[in-house]
Write an enzyme that holds these catalytic residues in place. Structure first.
Site, PDB file in Angstrom:
ATOM      1  N   ASN A 107       1.582   4.604   7.197  1.00 28.73           N
ATOM      2  CA  ASN A 107       1.226   3.310   6.609  1.00 28.73           C
ATOM      3  C   ASN A 107       1.995   2.121   7.173  1.00 28.73           C
ATOM      4  OD1 ASN A 107       0.433   1.353   4.311  1.00 28.73           O
ATOM      5  ND2 ASN A 107       2.646   1.560   4.048  1.00 28.73           N
ATOM      6  N   PRO A 154       1.950  -7.818   0.076  1.00 23.83           N
ATOM      7  CA  PRO A 154       2.914  -8.737   0.688  1.00 23.83           C
ATOM      8  C   PRO A 154       2.603  -9.119   2.134  1.00 23.83           C
ATOM      9  CG  PRO A 154       4.081  -7.133  -0.626  1.00 23.83           C
ATOM     10  CD  PRO A 154       2.645  -6.688  -0.603  1.00 23.83           C
ATOM     11  N   ILE A 173       0.824  -1.201   0.000  1.00 23.40           N
ATOM     12  CA  ILE A 173       0.000   0.000   0.000  1.00 23.40           C
ATOM     13  C   ILE A 173       0.863   1.257   0.000  1.00 23.40           C
ATOM     14  CG2 ILE A 173      -1.631   1.352   1.389  1.00 23.40           C
ATOM     15  CD1 ILE A 173      -2.897  -1.358   2.231  1.00 23.40           C
ATOM     16  N   ASP A 178      12.578   3.859  10.822  1.00 19.92           N
ATOM     17  CA  ASP A 178      11.967   2.784  11.600  1.00 19.92           C
ATOM     18  C   ASP A 178      10.902   3.452  12.454  1.00 19.92           C
ATOM     19  OD1 ASP A 178      11.198   0.907  13.459  1.00 19.92           O
ATOM     20  OD2 ASP A 178      13.228   0.323  14.036  1.00 19.92           O
ATOM     21  N   TYR A 228      -2.160  -7.981  16.357  1.00 21.14           N
ATOM     22  CA  TYR A 228      -2.427  -7.168  15.172  1.00 21.14           C
ATOM     23  C   TYR A 228      -3.770  -6.454  15.318  1.00 21.14           C
ATOM     24  CZ  TYR A 228      -3.137  -5.947  10.246  1.00 21.14           C
ATOM     25  OH  TYR A 228      -3.375  -5.278   9.069  1.00 21.14           O
TER      26      TYR A 228
END
Length: 266
Positions: A86, A195, A17, A59, A157
């Site tokens: 993102n 991915p 994305i 990072d 997540y």
């Protein structure tokens, strides 16, 4: 040219994305600053953009990296108009797991939250400071469908993405209270073929079978593409959305519109 001359920072821009957003924003006239931890791939994506662009190592889980990014952008550009927050991980490839709520590995849990939740918070903190000098600024935070519903096999997540959903609203209200020219909204993609899915889909025929199985449960009938999300980000980042702040925009082909247990026709 919907974001002409706007200074836009895209995190996690080396693939998926983030890459799609960087390319679309470049086509639409923005000065795009790509960032990632994969410098080689990120620089390659940046070099393929036709418009004015830049690349920095970032990072998102590192506060010092964000501080360096802030200083770099301030010195070179003087302001920031758009942040596409993102960068994120599922934890399946990056940690040892497991990720279910009964057996979760605590270090894995923390890693996912450091990247997804902390990364978003640090990004918003940095952007607010840089965006005060903008005439009209926009923060777009990438959450997920998983930030709205429970995911038993990916508790870290789902939890981290839910925190993004809520923090977005807090940032939106804070900026409004302060009178800052900054809007903040979240995107909630679901079933977008990027991915991030690699660890779950397998390879070859197995991968295609898995994609077909997922598509069968999506009302529109197909998995989405990264560009579908990029176009949503473009709207929220543009001045067309000048009266839009604190919202969550779902891009999932209709998954959350109903129930998988809907009754069959007789």
């Amino acid at each position: 040219m919907r974001v002409t001359n706007k200074i836009a920072l895209v995190t996690g821009a080396a693939r998926g994305i983030g890459e799609a957003v960087a390319k679309l924003f470049s086509e639409e006239g923005a000065v795009v600053i790509l960032s990632d931890i994969d410098d080689e791939l990120g620089a390659t994506v940046a070099s393929g953009l036709s418009g004015e662009h830049d690349y920095i190592h970032l990072d998102v889980s590192s506060e010092s990296d964000w501080q360096q990014a802030q200083q770099y952008i301030e010195n070179k550009y003087g302001r920031l108009d758009i942040l596409i927050n993102n960068a994120g991980i599922t934890g399946f490839l990056e940690t040892s797991g497991p990720h279910d709520p009964e057996n979760l590995d605590y270090e894995s849990w923390k890693k996912v939250h450091q990247v997804n939740a902390d990364g978003i918070a640090l990004g918003c903190k940095t952007a607010i400071k840089l965006m005060k000098h903008s005439k009209a600024a926009s923060i777009v935070n990438l959450s997920s469908r998983s930030g709205i519903v429970g995911i038993p096999g990916a508790s870290a997540y789902a939890s981290s993405k839910a925190s993004i959903r809520n923090h977005t609203k807090t940032v939106a209200l804070y900026c409004a209270e302060k009178g800052y020219p900054i809007r903040c909204n979240s995107l909630h993609p679901g079933a977008i073929l990027t991915p991030l899915w690699d660890a779950m889909l397998g390879e070859g025929e197995t991968k295609q079978e898995a994609i077909n199985a997922i598509a069968a449960d999506i009302p529109i009938g197909t998995m989405g593409e990264a560009k579908d999300v990029a176009y949503a980000a473009l709207y929220l980042a543009s001045d067309e959305a000048k009266y839009v702040t604190g919202i969550e925009l779902t891009i999932d082909g209709g998954i959350l519109a109903g129930s998988a247990a809907s009754p069959n026709r007789k």
